[in-house]
Write a protein that holds these residues in place. Structure first.
Motif, PDB file in Angstrom:
ATOM      1  N   TRP A   1       0.601  -1.062  -0.127  1.00  0.00           N
ATOM      2  CA  TRP A   1       0.147   0.159  -0.067  1.00  0.00           C
ATOM      3  C   TRP A   1       0.912   1.379   0.018  1.00  0.00           C
ATOM      4  O   TRP A   1       1.748   1.351   0.655  1.00  0.00           O
TER       5      TRP A   1
ATOM      6  N   ASP B   1      -3.838   5.242  -0.086  1.00  0.00           N
ATOM      7  CA  ASP B   1      -5.132   4.487  -0.702  1.00  0.00           C
ATOM      8  C   ASP B   1      -4.773   3.670  -1.897  1.00  0.00           C
ATOM      9  O   ASP B   1      -5.808   3.308  -2.687  1.00  0.00           O
ATOM     10  N   THR B   2      -3.579   3.653  -2.460  1.00  0.00           N
ATOM     11  CA  THR B   2      -3.435   2.937  -3.752  1.00  0.00           C
ATOM     12  C   THR B   2      -2.580   1.749  -3.293  1.00  0.00           C
ATOM     13  O   THR B   2      -1.638   1.690  -2.751  1.00  0.00           O
TER      14      THR B   2
ATOM     15  N   SER C   1      -7.429   1.333 -12.242  1.00  0.00           N
ATOM     16  CA  SER C   1      -6.256   0.337 -12.039  1.00  0.00           C
ATOM     17  C   SER C   1      -5.316   1.099 -13.078  1.00  0.00           C
ATOM     18  O   SER C   1      -5.487   0.649 -14.498  1.00  0.00           O
TER      19      SER C   1
ATOM     20  N   ARG D   1      -6.850   2.149  -7.091  1.00  0.00           N
ATOM     21  CA  ARG D   1      -7.516   2.583  -6.174  1.00  0.00           C
ATOM     22  C   ARG D   1      -8.965   3.158  -6.452  1.00  0.00           C
ATOM     23  O   ARG D   1      -9.393   2.929  -7.503  1.00  0.00           O
TER      24      ARG D   1
ATOM     25  N   LEU E   1     -13.460   1.339  -9.433  1.00  0.00           N
ATOM     26  CA  LEU E   1     -12.078   1.174  -9.008  1.00  0.00           C
ATOM     27  C   LEU E   1     -11.164   1.352 -10.063  1.00  0.00           C
ATOM     28  O   LEU E   1     -11.571   0.930 -11.282  1.00  0.00           O
TER      29      LEU E   1
ATOM     30  N   ARG F   1      -1.387   0.258 -10.285  1.00  0.00           N
ATOM     31  CA  ARG F   1      -1.686   1.094  -9.144  1.00  0.00           C
ATOM     32  C   ARG F   1      -3.321   1.104  -9.139  1.00  0.00           C
ATOM     33  O   ARG F   1      -3.834   1.826  -9.958  1.00  0.00           O
TER      34      ARG F   1
ATOM     35  N   THR G   1     -11.756   5.397  -6.995  1.00  0.00           N
ATOM     36  CA  THR G   1     -11.996   6.741  -7.488  1.00  0.00           C
ATOM     37  C   THR G   1     -13.669   7.385  -6.963  1.00  0.00           C
ATOM     38  O   THR G   1     -13.734   8.457  -7.162  1.00  0.00           O
TER      39      THR G   1
END
Length: 192
Positions: A94, A97-98, A137, A128, A135, A126, A130
């Protein structure tokens, strides 16, 4: 791509388009009943389900009931100890938050949009949120043997809590592949 791979890829695309136009498409890993592999499994052309706990992220793909495992907060083993596979070997950590995922040792015969790569290709994702149900990537494919620079793109996923992953097993012997690599359906059934 670097040469000679760029020319080989261009020739393959030309051959593939001609085969499609003639109604005799070239066989793909899917028509050969093979897993999509990384990073194609994450394209979610067929639904995927992502499950995560503190130690592991698991991706279940509907197509061919594939499973991808990502080990969180584990060290990447030495490359010579990792057996090449369709999805490669993935570790993550981590950064705020990513979730940053690194994947190595994807088999060279696994292609993303038919683009060739070496066994030394490295993928970095990566991931996270949004939005509550979105999600993202961001993916970087780095392969100095084949590419002049890293290749970057983004996948986006929308959560659907109502969908349940189905079993999708490829039934062998339905696709016939000729000597030129062209695929067609074998619609004959045994005993009829």
């Amino acid at each position: 791509m670097k040469e000679p791979y760029a020319t080989q890829y261009a020739e393959f695309i030309k051959k593939s388009r001609a085969a499609d136009a003639a109604g005799t498409p070239l066989a793909t890993p899917t028509t050969r009943c093979l897993p999509e592999g990384m990073p194609d499994i994450m394209s979610a052309r067929y639904p995927i389900e992502i499950m995560q706990n503190s130690r592991r992220l698991v991706v279940l793909a509907e197509l061919l009931t594939q499973t991808r495992r990502v080990y969180i907060n584990e060290k990447m083993p030495p490359l010579d100890e990792i057996e090449p596979s369709f999805n490669g070997y993935s570790v993550a950590h981590w950064e705020g938050d990513t979730l940053v995922i690194e994947t190595v040792r994807v088999r060279p015969d696994v292609r993303f949009f038919n683009v060739p790569h070496s066994l030394n290709m490295k993928l970095t994702e990566r991931m996270r949120l949004t939005a509550p149900d979105m999600l993202e990537s961001k993916v970087v494919i780095d392969d100095p043997e084949y590419f002049t620079k890293p290749y970057e793109f983004t996948f986006q996923y929308k959560r659907n809590n109502d969908y349940k992953i189905m079993e999708f097993i490829c039934e062998n012997n339905q696709t016939k592949v000729d000597a030129d690599g062209k695929a067609s359906l074998n619609l004959q059934t045994s005993g009829n």
